[in-house]
Scaffold this motif. Structure first.
Motif, PDB file in Angstrom:
ATOM      1  N   ARG A  48       0.839  -1.203   0.000  1.00  0.00           N
ATOM      2  CA  ARG A  48       0.000   0.000   0.000  1.00  0.00           C
ATOM      3  C   ARG A  48       0.876   1.256   0.000  1.00  0.00           C
ATOM      4  O   ARG A  48       0.611   2.208  -0.746  1.00  0.00           O
ATOM      5  N   ASP A  49       1.910   1.272   0.821  1.00  0.00           N
ATOM      6  CA  ASP A  49       2.795   2.434   0.887  1.00  0.00           C
ATOM      7  C   ASP A  49       3.526   2.639  -0.442  1.00  0.00           C
ATOM      8  O   ASP A  49       3.706   3.772  -0.903  1.00  0.00           O
ATOM      9  N   TRP A  50       3.958   1.542  -1.054  1.00  0.00           N
ATOM     10  CA  TRP A  50       4.670   1.600  -2.337  1.00  0.00           C
ATOM     11  C   TRP A  50       3.769   2.225  -3.412  1.00  0.00           C
ATOM     12  O   TRP A  50       4.183   3.138  -4.131  1.00  0.00           O
ATOM     13  N   LEU A  51       2.543   1.736  -3.489  1.00  0.00           N
ATOM     14  CA  LEU A  51       1.616   2.223  -4.518  1.00  0.00           C
ATOM     15  C   LEU A  51       1.192   3.672  -4.267  1.00  0.00           C
ATOM     16  O   LEU A  51       1.070   4.455  -5.210  1.00  0.00           O
ATOM     17  N   SER A  52       0.989   4.033  -3.022  1.00  0.00           N
ATOM     18  CA  SER A  52       0.601   5.413  -2.725  1.00  0.00           C
ATOM     19  C   SER A  52       1.734   6.378  -3.048  1.00  0.00           C
ATOM     20  O   SER A  52       1.485   7.496  -3.524  1.00  0.00           O
ATOM     21  N   HIS A  57       4.044  10.696  -5.764  1.00  0.00           N
ATOM     22  CA  HIS A  57       5.400  11.250  -5.892  1.00  0.00           C
ATOM     23  C   HIS A  57       6.268  10.517  -6.911  1.00  0.00           C
ATOM     24  O   HIS A  57       7.468  10.778  -6.983  1.00  0.00           O
ATOM     25  N   GLY A  58       5.686   9.597  -7.681  1.00  0.00           N
ATOM     26  CA  GLY A  58       6.478   8.797  -8.595  1.00  0.00           C
ATOM     27  C   GLY A  58       5.947   8.771 -10.009  1.00  0.00           C
ATOM     28  O   GLY A  58       5.348   9.739 -10.495  1.00  0.00           O
ATOM     29  N   SER A  59       6.146   7.649 -10.662  1.00  0.00           N
ATOM     30  CA  SER A  59       5.743   7.517 -12.060  1.00  0.00           C
ATOM     31  C   SER A  59       4.241   7.690 -12.244  1.00  0.00           C
ATOM     32  O   SER A  59       3.785   8.173 -13.291  1.00  0.00           O
ATOM     33  N   LEU A 183      -7.266   8.504  -2.285  1.00  0.00           N
ATOM     34  CA  LEU A 183      -6.021   9.055  -2.789  1.00  0.00           C
ATOM     35  C   LEU A 183      -6.035   9.128  -4.308  1.00  0.00           C
ATOM     36  O   LEU A 183      -5.555  10.110  -4.897  1.00  0.00           O
ATOM     37  N   ALA A 184      -6.586   8.125  -4.952  1.00  0.00           N
ATOM     38  CA  ALA A 184      -6.706   8.146  -6.410  1.00  0.00           C
ATOM     39  C   ALA A 184      -7.591   9.310  -6.850  1.00  0.00           C
ATOM     40  O   ALA A 184      -7.298   9.991  -7.837  1.00  0.00           O
TER      41      ALA A 184
END
Length: 223
Positions: A48-52, A57-59, A183-184
């Motif tokens: 969950r943290d990786w995807l958020s 803040h990422g790709s 978040l999305a």
């Protein structure tokens, strides 16, 4: 736009960003496989943290900005070409470049089942978010709706990859989808008002994982 046209646009958006739409997204993890291998992501909370992080803040964020720009530029083919070149240049690794280019080409090919003059104006090498943005706009899909669906699809694909990599189960995956729904939505709202100056990422670990995946011997995914 009439309610019937809005419903038609919604149905097309649902089809285009469905896991069943033949773009080959199941073959890519965006570096997640290497992150799992290196124990950077080891459970549902870590996923969950990786995807958020990717989303904000990422790709995932950069993709959203590019999608929004392409959506607004749909009537200006020369801008779509420039955005495509920019999107490919932003790829942080060979695999990320392959992923966004392959998905973009496949999306254009599959979405052409819904004929529209926009397909004659699309460049051959078109990254995934640019293709989704331009084609969605051409078919009357609202910008914020396209962004929300794209962000949700990114999370959904990440959850699917996590389940296949054995770091979470289906019920945990559904909880991640539910937990990242807001978040999305907020990411879509923010990206809808973005410009190219808002491009940028701070997901260094994800970028390194994507690079390290290129030399990983045993793997399930192409990225």
């Amino acid at each position: 736009m009439s309610s019937a046209s809005q419903t038609q646009a919604l149905l097309r958006l649902m089809a285009w960003l469905s896991p069943a739409f033949p773009v080959g997204g199941f073959a890519y993890s965006g570096g997640l496989e290497r992150a799992v291998h290196d124990r950077l992501v080891s459970d549902a909370l870590g996923l969950r943290d990786w995807l958020s992080t990717l989303l904000t803040h990422g790709s995932g964020w950069n993709d959203a900005v590019l999608l929004a720009a392409a959506h607004r530029a749909v009537g200006r083919p020369e801008e779509i070409v420039e955005l495509s070149a920019l999107g490919l240049a932003l790829a942080g690794s060979a695999e990320r470049h392959l992923e966004t280019l392959s998905l973009g080409r496949a999306f254009v090919a599959a979405a052409s089942a819904w004929p529209h003059p926009v397909f004659d104006r699309m460049p051959k090498d078109c990254p995934y978010p640019v293709a989704v943005g331009a084609i969605s706009a051409a078919h009357g899909v609202g910008l914020e709706q396209a962004l929300a669906a794209y962000s949700h699809a990114l999370v959904s694909q990440g959850v699917s990859a996590g389940i296949r990599l054995g770091i979470c189960g289906q019920q945990e995956g559904l909880k991640i989808l539910q937990g990242l729904e807001a978040l999305a939505e907020s990411t879509a709202q923010q990206a809808a008002g973005s410009c190219l100056d808002d491009l940028g990422s701070a997901s260094v670990q994800a970028d390194i994982a994507s690079l390290r995946h290129e030399t990983q011997v045993s793997r399930l995914f192409r990225s």
